[in-house]
Design a protein around this motif. Structure first.
Motif, mmCIF file in Angstrom:
data_model
loop_
_atom_site.group_PDB
_atom_site.id
_atom_site.type_symbol
_atom_site.label_atom_id
_atom_site.label_comp_id
_atom_site.label_asym_id
_atom_site.label_seq_id
_atom_site.Cartn_x
_atom_site.Cartn_y
_atom_site.Cartn_z
ATOM 1 N N GLN A 116 -82.076 -62.822 -106.215
ATOM 2 C CA GLN A 116 -81.288 -62.771 -105.365
ATOM 3 C C GLN A 116 -82.253 -62.039 -103.909
ATOM 4 O O GLN A 116 -81.839 -62.756 -102.888
ATOM 5 C CB GLN A 116 -81.109 -61.276 -105.701
ATOM 6 N N THR A 191 -70.322 -74.753 -113.650
ATOM 7 C CA THR A 191 -68.478 -74.621 -113.415
ATOM 8 C C THR A 191 -68.363 -75.921 -113.356
ATOM 9 O O THR A 191 -66.982 -76.007 -113.899
ATOM 10 C CB THR A 191 -68.324 -73.836 -112.230
ATOM 11 N N THR A 202 -66.761 -68.661 -120.459
ATOM 12 C CA THR A 202 -66.244 -67.666 -119.989
ATOM 13 C C THR A 202 -68.073 -66.987 -119.425
ATOM 14 O O THR A 202 -68.790 -67.499 -120.332
ATOM 15 C CB THR A 202 -66.925 -66.267 -120.782
ATOM 16 N N PRO A 203 -68.399 -66.782 -118.243
ATOM 17 C CA PRO A 203 -69.857 -66.414 -117.748
ATOM 18 C C PRO A 203 -70.143 -65.545 -117.584
ATOM 19 O O PRO A 203 -69.284 -64.409 -117.776
ATOM 20 C CB PRO A 203 -69.891 -67.231 -116.123
ATOM 21 N N ALA B 62 -65.553 -71.542 -103.795
ATOM 22 C CA ALA B 62 -66.725 -70.909 -104.066
ATOM 23 C C ALA B 62 -67.171 -71.649 -105.845
ATOM 24 O O ALA B 62 -68.521 -71.549 -105.813
ATOM 25 C CB ALA B 62 -65.887 -69.313 -104.782
ATOM 26 N N SER B 63 -66.761 -72.430 -106.342
ATOM 27 C CA SER B 63 -67.195 -73.059 -107.368
ATOM 28 C C SER B 63 -68.222 -72.388 -108.445
ATOM 29 O O SER B 63 -69.295 -72.991 -109.237
ATOM 30 C CB SER B 63 -67.558 -74.200 -107.507
ATOM 31 N N PHE B 64 -68.072 -71.704 -108.839
ATOM 32 C CA PHE B 64 -68.075 -70.430 -109.527
ATOM 33 C C PHE B 64 -67.436 -69.811 -110.507
ATOM 34 O O PHE B 64 -66.432 -69.359 -109.868
ATOM 35 C CB PHE B 64 -69.712 -69.263 -108.657
ATOM 36 N N ALA B 65 -67.647 -69.415 -111.613
ATOM 37 C CA ALA B 65 -66.214 -68.622 -112.433
ATOM 38 C C ALA B 65 -67.192 -67.628 -112.854
ATOM 39 O O ALA B 65 -67.792 -66.890 -112.038
ATOM 40 C CB ALA B 65 -66.217 -69.300 -113.394
ATOM 41 N N ILE B 66 -65.813 -66.486 -112.520
ATOM 42 C CA ILE B 66 -65.739 -65.191 -112.726
ATOM 43 C C ILE B 66 -65.616 -64.576 -114.577
ATOM 44 O O ILE B 66 -64.769 -65.168 -114.984
ATOM 45 C CB ILE B 66 -65.087 -64.037 -111.937
ATOM 46 N N GLY B 67 -66.668 -63.681 -114.986
ATOM 47 C CA GLY B 67 -65.765 -63.937 -116.097
ATOM 48 C C GLY B 67 -64.951 -62.610 -116.440
ATOM 49 O O GLY B 67 -63.987 -63.363 -117.759
ATOM 50 N N ALA B 75 -62.324 -71.673 -110.617
ATOM 51 C CA ALA B 75 -63.851 -71.870 -109.679
ATOM 52 C C ALA B 75 -63.499 -72.619 -108.679
ATOM 53 O O ALA B 75 -64.200 -72.214 -107.585
ATOM 54 C CB ALA B 75 -64.295 -72.660 -110.339
ATOM 55 N N THR B 76 -62.022 -73.163 -108.022
ATOM 56 C CA THR B 76 -61.835 -74.214 -107.274
ATOM 57 C C THR B 76 -61.065 -72.905 -105.740
ATOM 58 O O THR B 76 -61.153 -73.762 -104.346
ATOM 59 C CB THR B 76 -60.730 -75.110 -107.398
ATOM 60 N N TYR B 79 -64.082 -68.313 -101.088
ATOM 61 C CA TYR B 79 -65.068 -67.188 -101.871
ATOM 62 C C TYR B 79 -64.914 -66.284 -101.475
ATOM 63 O O TYR B 79 -64.665 -65.148 -101.704
ATOM 64 C CB TYR B 79 -66.770 -66.753 -100.604
ATOM 65 N N ASN B 346 -71.992 -57.385 -107.708
ATOM 66 C CA ASN B 346 -72.238 -58.736 -108.575
ATOM 67 C C ASN B 346 -71.880 -59.629 -107.744
ATOM 68 O O ASN B 346 -72.732 -61.079 -107.618
ATOM 69 C CB ASN B 346 -71.653 -58.334 -110.042
ATOM 70 N N SER B 349 -73.357 -60.887 -104.575
ATOM 71 C CA SER B 349 -74.298 -61.329 -104.709
ATOM 72 C C SER B 349 -75.068 -63.022 -104.846
ATOM 73 O O SER B 349 -75.235 -63.750 -104.494
ATOM 74 C CB SER B 349 -75.418 -59.883 -105.068
ATOM 75 N N THR B 350 -73.629 -62.501 -105.424
ATOM 76 C CA THR B 350 -73.024 -64.649 -106.071
ATOM 77 C C THR B 350 -73.224 -65.227 -104.681
ATOM 78 O O THR B 350 -73.367 -66.374 -104.507
ATOM 79 C CB THR B 350 -72.572 -64.303 -107.007
ATOM 80 N N ASN B 353 -75.881 -65.706 -102.467
ATOM 81 C CA ASN B 353 -77.160 -67.112 -103.176
ATOM 82 C C ASN B 353 -76.743 -68.524 -102.859
ATOM 83 O O ASN B 353 -77.743 -68.983 -102.408
ATOM 84 C CB ASN B 353 -77.516 -66.411 -104.854
ATOM 85 N N GLN B 354 -75.110 -68.550 -103.377
ATOM 86 C CA GLN B 354 -75.154 -69.604 -102.544
ATOM 87 C C GLN B 354 -74.599 -70.296 -101.791
ATOM 88 O O GLN B 354 -75.023 -71.003 -101.280
ATOM 89 C CB GLN B 354 -73.648 -69.816 -103.947
ATOM 90 N N THR B 355 -74.341 -69.112 -100.344
ATOM 91 C CA THR B 355 -73.819 -69.765 -98.960
ATOM 92 C C THR B 355 -75.424 -69.163 -98.091
ATOM 93 O O THR B 355 -75.511 -69.336 -97.411
ATOM 94 C CB THR B 355 -73.161 -68.820 -98.467
#
Lengths: 369, 392
Positions: A116, A191, A202-203, B62-67, B75-76, B79, B346, B349-350, B353-355
Motif C-alpha cells: 500500500q 481475476t 472468493t478472494p 475495476a477488474s478485481f473481485a471482492i470476497g 469484476a467487470t 470502480y 480495504n 486501498s485496492t 493501488n490499481q489506479t
C-alpha cells in the motif's frame, strides 16, 4: 456571518483593512521576504522551487546515505536475517547503489514498505529509490508518477496450493478461496484469468503478508496467488514446505525492478547505470574476487567500465570508478543472484529468463562507452 | 508574529467587540491562507509528477473481485460500484455493531450496579479487560480464535439443523421465498394493520372509559392468529430453506457468516460495549438517590423503578457520550483491513493501488466517513432533543 447588521459590517470592513495592513507590515519587516503582497506564498514556493530544481542525486550525496524502500517481509529479496541484517536480492541492489555513490555498501537506510505504502513513499520523496519487487506496468509508470529502471528480476504470476488438494491447473480451483495481497498486480491478473476460464473464486485480500500466509497455513484459504519468486520465498519458511506446490502455470509477466520518482533524469540515469553495471560485469566475467586484476586489463572497454580510463562516471555526476565499487563491494548480477536465490539457498530458483542474453536469457546491458 | 498584531490592535482600538472580531478575522485569514498554500503545494507537486487529478477513473472497470458483497458486484463493474460494495459492507458491520454494542453495554452497565456480587465482579472484569487493551489486538485475538482453532471446511463441525462451523465462518441454511411467499406476506400485513388499529381503539376506550380493555393482549392475539393463518392458508410453503452443501473447496449455498465479518463484529461489539457500559453506569449513578427512594416508596418493583423513573432520567445523561461511542465504532470498523474483510477502506486501498489515485480516494473515503459520522450525530442529537422535550 449570517447575523451581520449594517453596523457590524462597517466594523468588519474596518477590521479587514487593519488586518491586511498588519500582515503587509509584518511581512516587509521580515526583511528576507522578497515581496510584501503575498509574502507567505512566494516564500513557500521559493523553498519548494529549490527542491524541484535539485536532483535527488544531490540530496542523497549531501545526506551521506541512501534511503531505500524495500519489502522487508520477503525471504530471498529483502528480509531481516536473525542477526538483524537486511538481506536478499533487492537489499543487495540497494547496497550496490550505496557502494557506487559512497564506496560503502552499508550507507543505506532500509525502509520496509507495505504494498500500500510504496507508491506514496516514492511520490513524496520519502525514499530515494524503491526496490521492492514491484511490477513494471504502464499504469504505474504513468499515473503513479514513477519511473521504472531496468528490470532486475523477470518473474511471473503463480499459484501455490496444498499438495493434498490435488490441484493440477488453475481451472481446478473453481469455487476455491484464494488469498492475495492487496495492492498487487496478482489480484487483477487472477481475476482476469479466472474469468476467462469461467471459474469462480472468493478472494481474501490481506494487507500484511505474515497474516496472509498464517491464514493460508491454517486452511483459511485454499490457495495463494503471487509472483512465483515470492511464493518460493514464502514456501521456504512455511512449517512444512514439502506439502505445498507451486503450479507450473504462469499467470502473467511480472518484470520486477527498481523505481524512482518521475521527472528527475539525473537520478534516474545514475540508478539505471548502476543496475546495468552489475549485468555488464557478469558479461565481462568480472566478479568481486577478480575485479582488481581486471583493472590492469588491456581491453579498453573494461578499462572504461572500471573507471581506469575515460570519464563515464563524471557524466552521471558520480565517481568514475562507480562500477568498480559496485563489483568490489556487492558483486556482479550472477553473484547477487546465486547468493540470495540460487541453488545453495532454500529457494533454489532457476536463472531462467534471468540469464544473460548471451546464455539465452533477457539480461542485456547497453554498452559502457 | 501573532503577538504583535494583537498588541497593536489593543493600543489602537478599545472596543472589546471589535477586538474579538479582529481576532476571529485573523484566525479565519490564517486558516484560509494555510488552505490556499496547502492546495497550491499539492497542485505543484502533482504537476511535477505529471499527475492530473480527477474522478473519471470511477467509471472504469475495476477488474478485481471482492470476497463478500451485500450488493451484486462483478469484476467487470466500475470502480464506483466496487467502492459502493465496500461502503455497504462497512454499513452492515457498523449498523449491526451499534445495535449489538448497545445491548451488550446496557446489560454490562446495569450488571456493574447489580446487588449480586458475582454479577458485579464479572461485569467489572469484562469492562476493565476490554477497555484497557488495544482494539487491534482484540481483533487479532478473535480472528485467530476463529481461523486458527476451528477446523478447515473439509472437516467442518456439523451442528444440528444443517449449520456448519469452520475456520471460514458459520454457514446456515438460508431462507428463500417459496411459492406461498406473496400470500403469506399479504396476510401478515393485514394482521399487523388489524393489530395496530385494535390496540389504538382499545387503548382510547381504556383511557376514556376507565375500563380494562387489555389492548396489548388483543393486539398480540391478532398477530398470532395472522401468523398461524400465514403458515396454513397459502398453497405452498412461504419460505424454503436452502441447505449448504460441501463442494470441492467450500460450502455452496446457504447463508455464510464469514470469519472476517464475525471477527470484526465481535471485536467492535465487545470493545465498544465496555465503553457503553461505563457510560450507562455513569448515567444511572447520576440520577439522584432521592428519585430511587421516592419510586421505591411508591411500591414499584425494582424493574419498574428502573424502567419508569431511573432510566428515563439517566438517558438524558447517557445519550451525548453514547453518540461518541457510536462514532468510534463506525470509524474503528476501518480496522477491517487487518483481517481481510472488504470494507470501505480495504476496497478503497485496492482501488488506490490499481489506479494510483491516492488523493482522490483519500478525499472520497474521508468524505464518506465524515458523512457517516455527521449523520449519526444528527440522528442522536434529534433523539436527545426529543428526550429533553419529553422530560422538561
Amino acid at each position: 456571518m449570517v447575523f451581520l447588521s449594517l453596523r457590524r459590517i462597517r466594523l468588519a470592513t474596518a477590521a479587514l483593512v487593519a488586518a491586511v495592513a498588519l500582515v503587509a507590515a509584518a511581512c516587509s519587516s521580515g526583511g528576507s521576504q522578497p515581496a510584501g503582497s503575498s509574502g507567505g506564498g512566494s516564500g513557500g514556493s521559493g523553498g519548494t522551487g529549490d527542491q524541484a530544481g535539485q536532483s535527488r542525486l544531490q540530496v542523497v550525496l549531501s545526506r551521506g546515505k541512501l534511503i531505500c524502500g524495500v519489502n522487508g517481509q520477503l525471504p530471498g529479496f529483502s528480509y531481516l536475517d536473525p542477526s538483524g541484517q537486511m538481506t536478499g536480492f533487492d537489499a543487495d541492489f540497494c547496497r550496490a547503489i550505496a557502494a557506487a555513490l559512497f564506496d560503502d555498501p552499508n550507507a543505506v537506510e532500509f525502509r520496509p514498505l507495505s504494498a500500500q505504502e510504496r507508491f506514496t513513499a516514492v511520490q513524496s520523496g520519502e525514499v530515494d529509490v524503491l526496490i521492492r519487487n514491484t511490477t513494471w506496468t504502464l499504469g504505474r509508470d504513468t499515473v503513479n508518477g514513477m519511473e521504472f529502471l531496468p528490470t532486475t528480476f523477470y518473474d511471473g504470476g503463480g499459484v501455490m496450493v496444498r499438495k493434498d488438494r490435488n490441484v493440477k491447473s488453475l481451472a481446478d480451483l473453481d469455487g476455491a478461496t484464494i488469498c492475495v495481497l492487496s495492492g498487487t498486480t496478482n489480484e487483477m491478473v487472477l481475476t482476469d484469468r479466472m474469468r476467462a476460464l469461467g471459474a469462480s473464486f472468493t478472494p481474501k485480500t490481506f494487507e500484511d503478508a505474515d497474516q496472509l500466509y498464517a491464514t493460508y497455513e491454517s486452511g483459511g484459504c485454499d490457495a495463494v496467488t503471487s509472483d512465483k519468486s515470492q511464493l518460493a520465498g514464502r514456501r521456504a519458511v512455511l512449517s512444512d514446505p514439502d506439502n505445498h506446490v507451486i503450479l507450473d502455470e504462469m499467470l502473467s509477466k511480472e518484470p520486477l525492478g527498481p523505481a524512482v520518482k518521475n521527472n528527475d533524469s539525473t537520478w534516474f540515469d545514475v540508478v539505471k547505470w548502476i543496475v546495468f553495471a552489475t549485468i555488464q560485469a557478469e558479461e565481462f566475467g568480472i566478479n568481486s574476487q577478480n575485479v582488481d586484476q581486471f583493472k590492469n586489463s588491456d581491453n579498453p572497454d573494461i578499462r572504461r567500465f572500471l573507471g581506469v580510463e575515460g570519464e563515464l562516471g563524471k557524466g552521471l555526476g558520480i565517481s568514475n570508478d562507480f562500477a568498480y565499487r559496485v563489483i568490489k563491494h556487492v558483486g556482479n548480477y550472477g553473484e547477487i543472484y546465486e547468493r540470495n536465490l540460487g541453488p545453495d539457498t532454500p529457494f533454489k530458483l532457476e536463472r531462467g529468463l534471468n540469464e544473460l542474453w548471451t546464455n539465452g536469457g533477457l539480461l542485456y546491458s547497453p554498452p559502457f562507452r | 508574529m501573532t503577538a504583535r498584531p494583537t498588541r497593536r490592535v489593543r493600543s489602537g482600538v478599545g472596543d472589546i467587540r471589535l477586538r474579538r472580531l479582529l481576532l476571529q478575522l485573523a484566525v479565519v485569514l490564517v486558516t484560509v491562507a494555510a488552505g490556499v498554500y496547502l492546495f497550491g503545494n499539492v497542485q505543484r507537486n502533482l504537476q511535477q509528477l505529471g499527475i492530473t487529478p480527477g474522478f473519471d477513473f470511477l467509471r472504469h472497470p475495476a477488474s478485481f473481485a471482492i470476497g463478500e458483497s451485500s450488493i451484486p458486484y462483478q469484476a467487470t463493474d466500475p470502480y464506483g460500484r466496487a467502492f459502493l460494495a465496500g461502503l455497504v459492507n462497512t454499513l452492515r458491520v457498523a449498523v449491526l455493531g451499534v445495535v449489538l454494542a448497545t445491548a451488550v453495554g446496557v446489560v454490562a452497565g446495569l450488571a456493574r450496579l447489580s446487588a449480586n456480587g458475582l454479577v458485579r465482579l464479572l461485569a467489572s472484569l469484562y469492562v476493565e479487560l476490554t477497555r484497557n487493551t488495544p482494539l487491534l489486538l482484540q481483533l487479532f485475538f478473535w480472528y485467530g480464535a476463529i481461523v486458527y482453532t476451528l477446523p478447515p471446511a473439509s472437516q467442518a463441525l456439523a451442528l444440528p439443523g444443517s449449520v456448519f462451523l469452520m475456520n471460514r465462518g458459520l454457514v446456515l441454511p438460508a431462507p428463500r421465498p417459496g411459492p406461498g411467499f406473496p400470500t403469506a406476506v399479504a396476510i401478515l400485513g393485514l394482521a399487523l394493520v388489524a393489530a395496530v388499529t385494535a390496540y389504538r381503539i382499545l387503548l382510547r376506550k381504556r383511557l376514556e372509559e376507565g375500563r380494562e380493555t387489555r389492548p396489548g393482549l388483543v393486539a398480540l392475539g391478532l398477530l398470532a392468529a395472522g401468523g398461524l393463518a400465514a403458515v396454513i392458508l397459502p398453497a405452498g410453503p412461504a419460505l424454503v430453506l436452502e441447505r449448504p452443501q460441501l463442494a470441492r473447496f467450500n460450502f455452496q449455498g446457504g447463508l455464510m457468516l464469514s470469519a472476517e465479518f464475525t471477527a470484526l463484529l465481535l471485536a467492535l461489539v465487545i470493545y465498544t460495549g465496555a465503553f457503553i457500559a461505563e457510560v450507562v453506569r455513569g448515567g444511572v449513578l447520576a440520577v439522584p438517590r432521592g428519585q430511587w427512594e421516592a419510586a421505591r416508596s411508591l411500591g414499584l418493583s425494582p424493574f419498574l423503578v428502573q424502567r419508569l423513573v431511573v432510566f428515563p432520567q439517566a438517558l438524558r445523561i447517557i445519550v451525548p457520550p453514547l453518540t461518541s461511542q457510536y462514532l468510534n465504532l463506525i470509524k474503528n470498523s476501518s480496522l477491517a483491513m487487518a483481517v481481510a474483510f472488504p470494507d470501505l477502506l480495504n476496497v478503497s486501498s485496492t482501488i488506490v493501488n490499481q489506479t494510483g489515485r491516492t488523493l482522490e480516494m483519500l478525499l472520497l473515503v474521508g468524505a464518506t466517513y465524515l458523512a457517516f459520522s455527521l449523520l449519526t450525530s444528527l440522528l442522536m442529537n434529534l433523539y436527545n432533543r426529543s428526550l429533553r422535550r419529553g422530560v422538561a
